[in-house]
Design a protein around this motif. Structure first.
Motif, PDB file in Angstrom:
ATOM      1  N   ILE A 139     148.885 101.651  77.205  1.00 28.12           N
ATOM      2  CA  ILE A 139     147.698 100.890  76.791  1.00 28.12           C
ATOM      3  C   ILE A 139     148.017 100.038  75.564  1.00 28.12           C
ATOM      4  O   ILE A 139     147.611  98.868  75.484  1.00 28.12           O
ATOM      5  CB  ILE A 139     146.513 101.842  76.529  1.00 28.12           C
TER       6      ILE A 139
ATOM      7  N   TYR B  82     150.069  97.121  76.666  1.00 29.18           N
ATOM      8  CA  TYR B  82     149.163  96.178  77.329  1.00 29.18           C
ATOM      9  C   TYR B  82     148.484  95.288  76.291  1.00 29.18           C
ATOM     10  O   TYR B  82     148.460  94.069  76.414  1.00 29.18           O
ATOM     11  CB  TYR B  82     148.124  96.970  78.138  1.00 29.18           C
ATOM     12  N   TRP B  83     147.906  95.923  75.258  1.00 34.78           N
ATOM     13  CA  TRP B  83     147.159  95.152  74.250  1.00 34.78           C
ATOM     14  C   TRP B  83     148.071  94.302  73.383  1.00 34.78           C
ATOM     15  O   TRP B  83     147.679  93.206  72.957  1.00 34.78           O
ATOM     16  CB  TRP B  83     146.272  96.065  73.404  1.00 34.78           C
TER      17      TRP B  83
ATOM     18  N   ARG C 143     148.816  91.362  75.649  1.00 36.93           N
ATOM     19  CA  ARG C 143     147.600  90.553  75.860  1.00 36.93           C
ATOM     20  C   ARG C 143     147.220  89.784  74.594  1.00 36.93           C
ATOM     21  O   ARG C 143     146.782  88.639  74.665  1.00 36.93           O
ATOM     22  CB  ARG C 143     146.454  91.452  76.300  1.00 36.93           C
TER      23      ARG C 143
ATOM     24  N   VAL D 248     150.475  99.529  88.468  1.00 36.80           N
ATOM     25  CA  VAL D 248     150.554 100.404  87.294  1.00 36.80           C
ATOM     26  C   VAL D 248     150.676 101.858  87.752  1.00 36.80           C
ATOM     27  O   VAL D 248     151.472 102.627  87.205  1.00 36.80           O
ATOM     28  CB  VAL D 248     149.343 100.217  86.358  1.00 36.80           C
TER      29      VAL D 248
ATOM     30  N   SER E  24     156.342 100.797  80.888  1.00 34.10           N
ATOM     31  CA  SER E  24     155.993  99.952  79.740  1.00 34.10           C
ATOM     32  C   SER E  24     156.048  98.474  80.117  1.00 34.10           C
ATOM     33  O   SER E  24     155.184  97.692  79.713  1.00 34.10           O
ATOM     34  CB  SER E  24     156.915 100.230  78.555  1.00 34.10           C
TER      35      SER E  24
ATOM     36  N   CYS F  38     153.008  97.565  82.154  1.00 35.51           N
ATOM     37  CA  CYS F  38     151.825  97.492  81.283  1.00 35.51           C
ATOM     38  C   CYS F  38     151.822  96.209  80.468  1.00 35.51           C
ATOM     39  O   CYS F  38     150.775  95.570  80.320  1.00 35.51           O
ATOM     40  CB  CYS F  38     151.767  98.719  80.381  1.00 35.51           C
ATOM     41  N   TRP F  39     152.977  95.821  79.944  1.00 40.03           N
ATOM     42  CA  TRP F  39     153.056  94.559  79.197  1.00 40.03           C
ATOM     43  C   TRP F  39     152.686  93.394  80.103  1.00 40.03           C
ATOM     44  O   TRP F  39     151.930  92.510  79.710  1.00 40.03           O
ATOM     45  CB  TRP F  39     154.474  94.354  78.642  1.00 40.03           C
TER      46      TRP F  39
ATOM     47  N   THR G 124     150.864  93.364  82.805  1.00 39.62           N
ATOM     48  CA  THR G 124     149.420  93.340  83.102  1.00 39.62           C
ATOM     49  C   THR G 124     148.654  92.749  81.925  1.00 39.62           C
ATOM     50  O   THR G 124     147.659  92.057  82.118  1.00 39.62           O
ATOM     51  CB  THR G 124     148.860  94.736  83.455  1.00 39.62           C
ATOM     52  N   GLY G 125     149.117  93.025  80.717  1.00 39.42           N
ATOM     53  CA  GLY G 125     148.492  92.417  79.542  1.00 39.42           C
ATOM     54  C   GLY G 125     148.693  90.917  79.510  1.00 39.42           C
ATOM     55  O   GLY G 125     147.765  90.160  79.212  1.00 39.42           O
TER      56      GLY G 125
ATOM     57  N   ALA H 221     141.344  95.555  81.453  1.00 40.34           N
ATOM     58  CA  ALA H 221     141.888  96.690  80.705  1.00 40.34           C
ATOM     59  C   ALA H 221     141.471  98.048  81.258  1.00 40.34           C
ATOM     60  O   ALA H 221     142.288  98.973  81.298  1.00 40.34           O
ATOM     61  CB  ALA H 221     141.481  96.586  79.241  1.00 40.34           C
TER      62      ALA H 221
ATOM     63  N   VAL I 280     143.535  99.212  84.219  1.00 39.39           N
ATOM     64  CA  VAL I 280     144.909  99.481  83.778  1.00 39.39           C
ATOM     65  C   VAL I 280     144.958 100.827  83.059  1.00 39.39           C
ATOM     66  O   VAL I 280     145.843 101.650  83.308  1.00 39.39           O
ATOM     67  CB  VAL I 280     145.447  98.348  82.880  1.00 39.39           C
TER      68      VAL I 280
END
Length: 149
Positions: free
Chosen positions: A54, A57-58, A61, A92, A103, A106-107, A109-110, A116, A119
């Motif tokens: 997470i 991801y952030w 993003r 994911v 990882s 996740c990146w 998807t961001g 969010a 994810v």
């Protein structure tokens, strides 16, 4: 390793390798923790991994406009984007359960601004993965057996 780092060290390591795109994996700790209490170490590793994903991801993003982020993800981006475009948030889950770099997915998807909440929910797949890998190593799987012919 366990004597020096303890549960907190394993959880921190898991969080960091699943937050950042690095050539490392949480799986490397399993041979060292097979005698630890699974009811303590596995939920902690699962939660640390989910939170790491997470956070990755952030980070991605939030900083999609930075050249640094583009450089970090460049080598993986086209394959990751294809996976995400084909499977959506299920990519994911797939990365959460398999050796596909969690990882990195996740990146990406961001970067793609996938919503969010799905994810984060897909990150729950890290918990059964930690349990399965722990049981494999507990049952006798070793790093040497992975590379022997």
């Amino acid at each position: 390793m366990g004597e020096n780092l303890g549960y907190t060290g394993v959880w921190l390591y898991t969080f960091l390798v699943d937050t950042f795109i690095v050539p490392a994996t949480a799986d490397i700790v399993f041979p060292f923790i097979v005698d630890w209490n699974p009811y303590i170490v596995l939920p902690g590793m699962g939660a640390a991994s989910m939170l790491g994903g997470i956070c990755g991801y952030w980070i991605a993003r939030s900083f999609t406009h930075l050249q640094f982020v583009a450089n970090v993800t460049a080598a993986y981006r086209s394959r990751g984007e294809a996976l995400i475009r084909r499977y959506g948030v299920w990519a994911v889950v797939l990365a959460g359960l398999t050796p596909i770099p969690y990882s990195t997915i996740c990146w990406i998807t961001g970067l793609l601004k996938v919503p969010a909440v799905p994810v984060a929910a897909a990150g729950l797949s890290r918990i059964p993965r930690m349990v399965i890998y722990f049981l494999l190593f507990k049952g006798g799987l070793s790093l040497a057996s992975l590379f022997s012919s």
